[in-house]
Design an enzyme around this catalytic site. Structure first.
Site, short mmCIF file in Angstrom:
data_model
loop_
_atom_site.label_atom_id
_atom_site.label_comp_id
_atom_site.label_asym_id
_atom_site.label_seq_id
_atom_site.Cartn_x
_atom_site.Cartn_y
_atom_site.Cartn_z
N ARG A 126 -16.21 6.56 -0.93
CA ARG A 126 -17.60 5.74 -0.83
C ARG A 126 -18.47 6.61 -0.16
O ARG A 126 -19.88 7.02 -0.49
CB ARG A 126 -17.48 4.40 -0.54
CG ARG A 126 -18.92 3.71 -0.87
CD ARG A 126 -19.41 3.51 -2.18
NE ARG A 126 -20.52 3.48 -2.39
CZ ARG A 126 -21.08 2.16 -2.11
NH1 ARG A 126 -20.29 1.31 -1.48
NH2 ARG A 126 -22.55 1.96 -2.23
N LYS A 127 -17.84 7.16 1.00
CA LYS A 127 -18.65 8.18 1.91
C LYS A 127 -19.19 9.50 1.14
O LYS A 127 -20.28 9.66 1.27
CB LYS A 127 -18.03 8.54 3.16
CG LYS A 127 -18.75 9.12 4.13
CD LYS A 127 -17.85 9.49 5.46
CE LYS A 127 -18.61 10.22 6.34
NZ LYS A 127 -17.88 10.22 7.57
N GLU A 166 0.17 3.69 1.56
CA GLU A 166 0.15 4.03 3.00
C GLU A 166 1.52 3.68 3.67
O GLU A 166 2.01 4.32 4.84
CB GLU A 166 -0.75 3.68 3.81
CG GLU A 166 -2.44 4.18 3.55
CD GLU A 166 -2.36 5.43 4.14
OE1 GLU A 166 -1.93 5.79 5.13
OE2 GLU A 166 -3.39 6.41 3.49
N TYR A 210 -2.06 0.37 10.13
CA TYR A 210 -2.35 -0.27 8.77
C TYR A 210 -1.05 -0.22 7.85
O TYR A 210 -0.46 -1.14 7.32
CB TYR A 210 -3.29 0.29 8.19
CG TYR A 210 -3.56 0.07 6.75
CD1 TYR A 210 -4.05 -1.40 6.41
CD2 TYR A 210 -3.14 0.79 5.84
CE1 TYR A 210 -4.07 -1.78 5.18
CE2 TYR A 210 -3.41 0.24 4.35
CZ TYR A 210 -3.82 -0.88 3.87
OH TYR A 210 -4.05 -1.33 2.72
N GLY A 256 -13.33 14.78 7.92
CA GLY A 256 -12.30 15.54 8.68
C GLY A 256 -11.56 16.38 7.89
O GLY A 256 -12.01 17.48 7.26
N SER A 264 0.85 -1.26 0.13
CA SER A 264 -0.01 -0.03 -0.19
C SER A 264 0.95 1.15 0.11
O SER A 264 1.87 1.12 0.56
CB SER A 264 -0.79 0.06 1.25
OG SER A 264 -1.33 1.35 1.44
#
Length: 326
Positions: A193-194, A129, A151, A213, A127
């Site tokens: 998706r939110k 991240e 994560y 946020g 990832s």
């Protein structure tokens, strides 16, 4: 006919990858948790249309014995390890579970392949991240890692473990360092998706606001359907190598909001509520990938633009939520 084993087959990437490999003529096997078999309607909705064409095996990624037995039975030619606790915000809430599940699951699959299917080519879903507090922009295969979430740490550990199995045991084991990739099949807890679902629900009069946020955070967003093709291409090479997969473009959450709400004729500023609850304890401000190695060696390029991705997601959510409007 080649056999493939996919962990996380019921997820976004697993479903697109299954479709892609079935078209290639593969015999597709997937690992799911037992709870998915007990509730297939809600837990297997992404692959429901494929269930008569794929082979499902029940196992826990936390059980070496169950993974070992499935690898021994299937004897796959290729294995795509996609299963993980992948929601970054949740990883702060349950860091022990995230790190243990993600790292142990990767270790179990690698060990089982080494012992039961040593000629199997292995793909690990790394990832972006892992880059976290980036040392350079854009990020390539040579950019140092500095993860800023449990994560990201778990993925970095899985990346190193995969490399170790390649170097120590000679397995064809690679990691795809995929930057953010989305689709209508993305889980509802993810910010993309939110946003797409909120745009649809507010347009339809179901909701009145969206709470987020840091809307200034920037990410390199592509389409999952494009990215699973890159996964496959990595395993078709003569030499096992790791690749960054990205669009090379970085956009803010605010830009995502603007396109999503604009697609349904709304101004997102009228509905956005900034909520401190959705800020990460340690923020990753910008991720932008350099996929020049993939373009050169894999001949891979994304085919879906940022705008097209968002509009596809919003249209899908509009179609879904329209069913609940009288």
């Amino acid at each position: 006919m080649k056999r493939v084993l996919i962990t996380g087959i019921t997820g976004q990437d697993g479903s697109y990858l299954s479709e892609f490999l079935l078209e290639k003529g593969y015999e597709v096997h997937g690992i799911v948790r037992r709870v998915a078999l007990e509730d297939p309607r809600s837990r297997m909705w992404r692959v429901r249309h494929l269930l008569d064409r794929i082979h499902i095996h029940s196992a826990s990624m936390e059980s070496y014995a169950s993974i070992f037995n499935i690898v021994s039975e299937v004897k796959p030619d290729e294995c795509y390890h996609l299963a993980a606790q992948s929601y970054v915000s949740y990883s702060f809430e349950d860091e022990f579970s995230t790190i243990n599940t993600n790292l142990n699951g990767t270790h179990y699959v690698l060990s089982a392949i080494r012992r039961q299917a040593p000629d199997c080519k292995f793909y690990f879903a790394a990832s972006s991240e892992m880059f976290g507090h980036v040392k350079a922009t854009p990020q390539s295969e040579d950019t140092p890692f500095h993860p800023r979430s449990p994560y990201g740490i778990s993925k970095m550990a899985g990346f190193e473990l995969t490399r170790n199995y390649r170097e120590a045991y000679g397995l064809f084991a690679v990691s795809g360092i995929l930057f953010n990739h989305e689709s209508p099949r993305r889980g509802g807890e993810f910010v993309t998706r939110k946003i797409s679902s909120a745009a649809a629900k507010i347009k339809l009069g179901i909701d009145k606001e969206i709470r987020l946020g840091n809307v200034d955070a920037k990410r390199d967003w592509g389409h999952s359907r494009d990215y699973v093709q890159a996964m496959w291409l990595m395993l078709q090479q003569d030499k096992a190598e790791d690749f960054v997969i990205a669009t090379g473009e970085s956009h803010s959450v605010g830009e995502f909001l603007e396109i999503a709400f604009g697609h349904v004729g709304l101004d997102y500023h009228k509905y956005l509520v900034i909520d401190d609850e959705f800020y990460r304890p340690s923020e990753v401000h910008i991720l932008q990938g350099d996929a020049s190695k993939a373009r050169k060696k894999l001949k891979w390029r994304p085919t879906t633009s940022f705008k097209e991705l968002i509009e596809e997601m919003v249209d899908s959510d509009l179609a879904w939520y329209s069913k609940y409007v009288k």
